[in-house]
Design an enzyme around this catalytic site. Sequence first.
Site, PDB file in Angstrom:
ATOM      1  N   GLU A  80       0.917  -1.185  -0.122  1.00 48.77           N
ATOM      2  CA  GLU A  80       0.139  -0.030  -0.034  1.00 48.77           C
ATOM      3  C   GLU A  80       0.816   1.349  -0.036  1.00 48.77           C
ATOM      4  OE1 GLU A  80      -3.804  -0.666   1.538  1.00 48.77           O
ATOM      5  OE2 GLU A  80      -3.964   1.192   2.884  1.00 48.77           O
ATOM      6  N   ASP A  81       1.650   1.268   0.495  1.00 51.15           N
ATOM      7  CA  ASP A  81       2.528   2.488   0.788  1.00 51.15           C
ATOM      8  C   ASP A  81       4.081   2.413   0.176  1.00 51.15           C
ATOM      9  OD1 ASP A  81       0.638   3.096   2.761  1.00 51.15           O
ATOM     10  OD2 ASP A  81       1.698   2.634   4.393  1.00 51.15           O
TER      11      ASP A  81
END
Length: 488
Positions: A80-81
């Site tokens: 996600e990051d």
Amino acid sequence: MPETEKKFQHLLRTVKQYNPKADLGLIELAFEFAKQAHQGQKRMTGEDYIIHPLATAQNLAELKLSTPIIMAGLLHDVPEDTSNTLEDIQKNFGDEVATLVEGITKLGSIKYRGIERYIENLRKMFIAMAKDLRVILIKFADRLHNLKTLYALPRDKQIRIASEVLEIYAPIANRLGMYEMKGKLEEEAFKYLYPKEYNWLKSLVEKQLKAKEKYLDKIIEFVKNELQEEGLGFLEVKGRVKQFYSLYIKLLEHDKDINRVYDFIAIRIIVEDIPTCYGVLGIIHKKMKPLKGRIKDYIAQPKPNGYTSLHTTVFTPDGEIIEVQIRTREMDEEAEFGIAAHWHYDEKGSFKPSKKTKWIEELTRWQKELTENQKYLESLKIDVFHDRIFVFTPKGDVIDLPKGATPVDFAYYVHSDIGTQCAGALINNHIASLDTALKSGDVIEIITEKNRKYPSQDWLKFVKTNQAKGKIKSALAKRSLLDKFLKK
Ligand code: MN
């Protein structure tokens, strides 16, 4: 040694303690991968980002969980990051770890937007749990660390995150029998939601504990002596203090008078087996008069989340009132770790598979309760559960269907061939007709007839999903074309 490295070594030591055979090299690879991926990123606290996945993995190790779960904890924020993808994780660490990370990513961040989104959030969690319960364990570990660093966030975010913990995460932890986790989550959230009350309670508890410390030691000694005298073996006698937030709720029911909360401090007696539990209860009552109506046999009648123990409240020789809890080592572990105990390793490093995988049963019951509680839902004007049902495949996969859906809808949902070949259905192991309306929590098995090429026209009268309708119609249209062609 830099802080991160120290924390990582601590993680390795923790894992090694409960699982000496763990492949620490694999955990190290996952750590290095995550560290690289999050390079340069910072948390709101100003720390390096890697501190967060590390703390998440540490929380998982405190639950004595298996290596793939620890690895997934280290990698949980990577897709996600960072610029690394799930595919990268899959290539480097295999399917099991990748699936866990995918589960966490899919679950995403649940945003608490008041009660109107509550059911929706629960539903999301429910589906994730039904697919792989380990994902929820990682989510708990992740959230627990986010709570610990909540001070770095603006007030409105603190309130949102703490509220969703109190209203969604903690009740789920409780449902899964994870008392320790529930207690930790609640205490942290409580601090931010009701700071004044929290500080008041904190000083009250400290004062009370100080006053009771000596007395508690004395009563533990007394109990040990009496048991020894009667020749009843025990493994351990210890004191336990009621969890912070539960204590607060209890106090609210008793005009905030701590002397009326009889189980603020309890003594816990751990014994070898169930017959000894009852034997010890007998001795306790012989030596100390029990309070009326406070004897609870959760061994014969476990709590809905599976909790088992004997509880009684007695007058001590000094005339004080104290709760006594009696349980086996196994019950004690179940009460602390709950469902997480299903992925435990013991001290010798061998995997301890659960005696009985009760969780589908448990989730099903919970789901039913929620669905049966229609009035409550109606009062909230939430229709998420009104028009959807959740049913299970025999393997335990959860399938989300509209209300009134039938085994034929289910069959088409699973696969169009299974739909076409559908000849009968077992609902909860009982033969059922194909037009039966399914209920949440049902386990459905479809009986197929391999030679069958076309669906039945009659099915169109009762199927509910557009998917089934569409497939039946197009199959029938094909057949009629074929018929015409053959007649010519
Ligand atoms: Mn995270």
